[in-house]
Design a protein around this motif. Structure first.
Motif, mmCIF file in Angstrom:
data_model
loop_
_atom_site.group_PDB
_atom_site.id
_atom_site.type_symbol
_atom_site.label_atom_id
_atom_site.label_comp_id
_atom_site.label_asym_id
_atom_site.label_seq_id
_atom_site.Cartn_x
_atom_site.Cartn_y
_atom_site.Cartn_z
ATOM 1 N N PRO A 143 0.833 -1.212 0.000
ATOM 2 C CA PRO A 143 0.000 0.000 0.000
ATOM 3 C C PRO A 143 0.862 1.255 0.000
ATOM 4 O O PRO A 143 1.920 1.305 0.638
ATOM 5 C CB PRO A 143 -0.801 -0.118 1.300
ATOM 6 N N MET A 144 0.419 2.284 -0.700
ATOM 7 C CA MET A 144 1.166 3.537 -0.754
ATOM 8 C C MET A 144 1.298 4.158 0.630
ATOM 9 O O MET A 144 2.315 4.794 0.936
ATOM 10 C CB MET A 144 0.482 4.507 -1.704
ATOM 11 N N GLU A 145 0.283 3.977 1.471
ATOM 12 C CA GLU A 145 0.352 4.530 2.826
ATOM 13 C C GLU A 145 1.541 3.981 3.597
ATOM 14 O O GLU A 145 2.234 4.714 4.311
ATOM 15 C CB GLU A 145 -0.947 4.228 3.586
ATOM 16 N N GLU A 146 1.813 2.686 3.440
ATOM 17 C CA GLU A 146 2.936 2.075 4.157
ATOM 18 C C GLU A 146 4.260 2.636 3.664
ATOM 19 O O GLU A 146 5.190 2.857 4.454
ATOM 20 C CB GLU A 146 2.905 0.554 3.973
ATOM 21 N N ILE A 147 4.371 2.892 2.366
ATOM 22 C CA ILE A 147 5.606 3.431 1.807
ATOM 23 C C ILE A 147 5.870 4.832 2.340
ATOM 24 O O ILE A 147 6.969 5.134 2.817
ATOM 25 C CB ILE A 147 5.535 3.441 0.269
ATOM 26 N N VAL A 148 4.871 5.709 2.266
ATOM 27 C CA VAL A 148 5.093 7.096 2.687
ATOM 28 C C VAL A 148 5.299 7.187 4.198
ATOM 29 O O VAL A 148 6.082 8.020 4.678
ATOM 30 C CB VAL A 148 3.921 7.997 2.231
ATOM 31 N N ARG A 149 4.621 6.344 4.970
ATOM 32 C CA ARG A 149 4.835 6.360 6.427
ATOM 33 C C ARG A 149 6.239 5.862 6.774
ATOM 34 O O ARG A 149 6.887 6.392 7.689
ATOM 35 C CB ARG A 149 3.783 5.500 7.129
ATOM 36 N N ALA A 150 6.736 4.856 6.055
ATOM 37 C CA ALA A 150 8.089 4.354 6.312
ATOM 38 C C ALA A 150 9.129 5.404 5.960
ATOM 39 O O ALA A 150 10.107 5.601 6.695
ATOM 40 C CB ALA A 150 8.330 3.077 5.513
ATOM 41 N N MET A 151 8.941 6.103 4.824
ATOM 42 C CA MET A 151 9.886 7.157 4.456
ATOM 43 C C MET A 151 9.840 8.311 5.457
ATOM 44 O O MET A 151 10.870 8.910 5.792
ATOM 45 C CB MET A 151 9.580 7.663 3.044
ATOM 46 N N ASN A 152 8.653 8.626 5.947
ATOM 47 C CA ASN A 152 8.537 9.675 6.959
ATOM 48 C C ASN A 152 9.252 9.266 8.241
ATOM 49 O O ASN A 152 9.862 10.103 8.930
ATOM 50 C CB ASN A 152 7.058 9.955 7.234
ATOM 51 N N TYR A 153 9.216 7.967 8.558
ATOM 52 C CA TYR A 153 9.872 7.472 9.775
ATOM 53 C C TYR A 153 11.382 7.615 9.697
ATOM 54 O O TYR A 153 12.020 8.117 10.638
ATOM 55 C CB TYR A 153 9.487 6.003 10.002
ATOM 56 N N VAL A 154 11.985 7.198 8.568
ATOM 57 C CA VAL A 154 13.448 7.277 8.463
ATOM 58 C C VAL A 154 13.910 8.740 8.405
ATOM 59 O O VAL A 154 15.024 9.064 8.842
ATOM 60 C CB VAL A 154 13.959 6.503 7.221
ATOM 61 N N ILE A 155 13.048 9.629 7.897
ATOM 62 C CA ILE A 155 13.390 11.053 7.903
ATOM 63 C C ILE A 155 13.298 11.615 9.316
ATOM 64 O O ILE A 155 14.172 12.376 9.753
ATOM 65 C CB ILE A 155 12.465 11.826 6.941
ATOM 66 N N SER A 156 12.256 11.238 10.060
ATOM 67 C CA SER A 156 12.103 11.734 11.435
ATOM 68 C C SER A 156 13.226 11.233 12.337
ATOM 69 O O SER A 156 13.572 11.887 13.319
ATOM 70 C CB SER A 156 10.746 11.300 11.998
ATOM 71 N N LYS A 157 13.811 10.076 12.000
ATOM 72 C CA LYS A 157 14.938 9.543 12.764
ATOM 73 C C LYS A 157 16.244 10.274 12.454
ATOM 74 O O LYS A 157 17.243 10.086 13.158
ATOM 75 C CB LYS A 157 15.110 8.051 12.456
ATOM 76 N N GLY A 158 16.271 11.078 11.379
ATOM 77 C CA GLY A 158 17.486 11.773 10.998
ATOM 78 C C GLY A 158 18.416 10.962 10.131
ATOM 79 O O GLY A 158 19.520 11.409 9.810
ATOM 80 N N TRP A 159 17.972 9.782 9.705
ATOM 81 C CA TRP A 159 18.808 8.947 8.841
ATOM 82 C C TRP A 159 18.785 9.460 7.399
ATOM 83 O O TRP A 159 19.736 9.270 6.656
ATOM 84 C CB TRP A 159 18.315 7.499 8.859
ATOM 85 N N VAL A 160 17.702 10.095 7.029
ATOM 86 C CA VAL A 160 17.504 10.603 5.668
ATOM 87 C C VAL A 160 16.975 12.034 5.768
ATOM 88 O O VAL A 160 16.197 12.354 6.676
ATOM 89 C CB VAL A 160 16.499 9.719 4.891
ATOM 90 N N MET A 161 17.419 12.894 4.846
ATOM 91 C CA MET A 161 16.934 14.272 4.839
ATOM 92 C C MET A 161 15.658 14.419 4.000
ATOM 93 O O MET A 161 14.715 15.087 4.411
ATOM 94 C CB MET A 161 18.017 15.204 4.282
ATOM 95 N N TYR A 162 15.650 13.816 2.814
ATOM 96 C CA TYR A 162 14.509 13.918 1.910
ATOM 97 C C TYR A 162 14.324 12.581 1.211
ATOM 98 O O TYR A 162 15.206 11.720 1.239
ATOM 99 C CB TYR A 162 14.720 15.013 0.843
ATOM 100 N N TRP A 163 13.175 12.435 0.541
ATOM 101 C CA TRP A 163 12.981 11.234 -0.250
ATOM 102 C C TRP A 163 12.367 11.604 -1.595
ATOM 103 O O TRP A 163 11.772 12.669 -1.768
ATOM 104 C CB TRP A 163 12.117 10.207 0.480
ATOM 105 N N GLY A 164 12.586 10.716 -2.567
ATOM 106 C CA GLY A 164 12.090 10.947 -3.907
ATOM 107 C C GLY A 164 11.713 9.632 -4.564
ATOM 108 O O GLY A 164 11.681 8.579 -3.922
ATOM 109 N N THR A 165 11.445 9.691 -5.840
ATOM 110 C CA THR A 165 11.005 8.525 -6.589
ATOM 111 C C THR A 165 11.849 8.359 -7.841
ATOM 112 O O THR A 165 12.528 9.282 -8.282
ATOM 113 C CB THR A 165 9.521 8.669 -6.990
ATOM 114 N N SER A 166 11.788 7.170 -8.409
ATOM 115 C CA SER A 166 12.502 6.878 -9.646
ATOM 116 C C SER A 166 11.657 5.935 -10.488
ATOM 117 O O SER A 166 11.217 4.896 -9.998
ATOM 118 C CB SER A 166 13.869 6.247 -9.352
#
Length: 369
Positions: A143-166
């Motif tokens: 589900p798209m919700e799981e993807i965006v929530r996971a990316m938001n989690y790694v950003i909130s942890k400070g492991w990632v600054m931004y995310w994108g798509t390819s």
């Protein structure tokens, strides 16, 4: 001053002038590690480091990595290079991809796989954070919700600054953006897509709309310029159009690994030989004319392709590939070609290509009754 040092100085000056003329800051060029660390890339780590160092000293500070193309080896080697060079962390940008691979053990884009992939990349790169993590292809089973929530989690942890798509479709990007707004998550900032003289529809018709509406930028890559095709008119583009799989492979924005394997099988057993010959003949005249124009401008076909791509204002960043410093020098010199691409030259290129994309006409539902 050494000629190469003088070239670097001129390149940096052109980049600064180009940046100042833009309404928003553009990185212009970035280095993709597909040809530097991947198959057919640099013969050793010292050569790869020379390419990376030259790019950094020339003002290119965005480095793109992908396990889809070069595996984990690229992140490990690039991490060692960064450790030896000890550059200021804020002076360069590192992007990497989370690859949805049907063949690998860790497949899919589940929350578990995304978090584990980011943590593993941080270890291999020996970095405290990654600037941009891109989701390479959509997982239809997640589900798209799981993807965006996971990316938001790694950003909130400070492991990632931004995310994108390819390799996402505009519809998929809008779906992700809508989910992010609905669940108060960080939205994607960039789409990495193919763009070159012979593939224009998505970058020219749909990406500007996404940029203006939701702020998703375009990081363009090109199968024409990544391999630095031959500058000889009789050879230019042959390596790109000789494969029958290209037409089918890029006919849609998103494709699965299984489809890729079937295309390679078709090529191996000669099932599509006839269509490949037709495709080669179809583009041979256009390629010959473009190469003749490049020769008239005093540049190679690859340089003209790079400069032409950068003329598109919706391209925030263009990927360059180089397996040695000579290829990188040749690509950098394309920046000096941009001022020569005036309206007359661009119109001549359009006349040769005859492939300017256009939206289909609006059809009234009343007229269909």
């Amino acid at each position: 001053m050494h000629p190469r040092q003088e070239m670097i100085r001129i390149t940096m000056r052109i980049q600064i002038v180009a940046w100042r003329t833009m309404t928003t800051i553009r990185y212009l060029l970035f280095i993709g590690t597909w040809t530097t660390f991947g198959m057919g890339g640099c013969s050793n780590e010292e050569t790869a480091e020379a390419v990376v160092a030259l790019a950094y000293e020339s003002g290119i500070n965005v480095f793109d990595l992908s396990e889809a193309h070069s595996g984990h080896r690229a992140e490990i080697q690039f991490g060692r290079i960064l450790l030896r060079r000890a550059w200021n962390r804020s002076s360069y940008v590192v992007t990497t991809k989370i690859y949805w691979n049907t063949k690998a053990e860790g497949r899919g884009l589940s929350r578990k796989h995304i978090i584990e992939s980011v943590q593993a990349s941080l270890v291999r790169l020996q970095l405290s954070y990654i600037d941009i993590v891109m989701i390479h292809k959509v997982d239809p089973m997640c589900p798209m919700e799981e993807i965006v929530r996971a990316m938001n989690y790694v950003i909130s942890k400070g492991w990632v600054m931004y995310w994108g798509t390819s390799r996402w479709t505009p519809v998929e990007i809008m779906e992700a953006y809508t989910n992010c707004r609905q669940f108060n998550c960080v939205t994607p900032i960039v789409e990495q897509a193919e763009y070159h003289l012979f593939y224009r529809e998505k970058p020219e018709l749909y990406m500007p709309e996404l940029y203006n509406k939701i702020g998703v930028g375009l990081m363009a890559w090109s199968t024409v310029t990544i391999g630095m095709v031959s500058s000889k008119p009789e050879d230019c583009g042959v390596s790109f159009f000789s494969r029958s799989s290209y037409k089918n492979k890029y006919s849609s924005f998103s494709w699965t690994e299984d489809e890729t394997q079937s295309l390679y099988k078709e090529q191996e057993y000669g099932w599509k030989e006839k269509s490949a010959d037709d495709e080669t003949r179809k583009y041979s005249d256009k390629l010959r004319d473009v190469c003749a124009l490049a020769e008239r401008l005093g540049c190679s076909f690859g340089q003209l392709a790079i400069a032409w791509s950068l003329k598109n204002e919706s391209v925030q960043c263009l990927l360059l590939g180089a397996s040695n410093i000579d290829q990188l020098y040749e690509s950098l010199q394309s920046l000096q070609l941009i001022p020569k691409l005036n309206a007359n030259i661009m119109n001549e290129i359009e006349r040769i290509l005859d492939n300017k994309p256009s939206r289909p006409p609006m059809i009234s539902t009343l007229a269909l009754r």
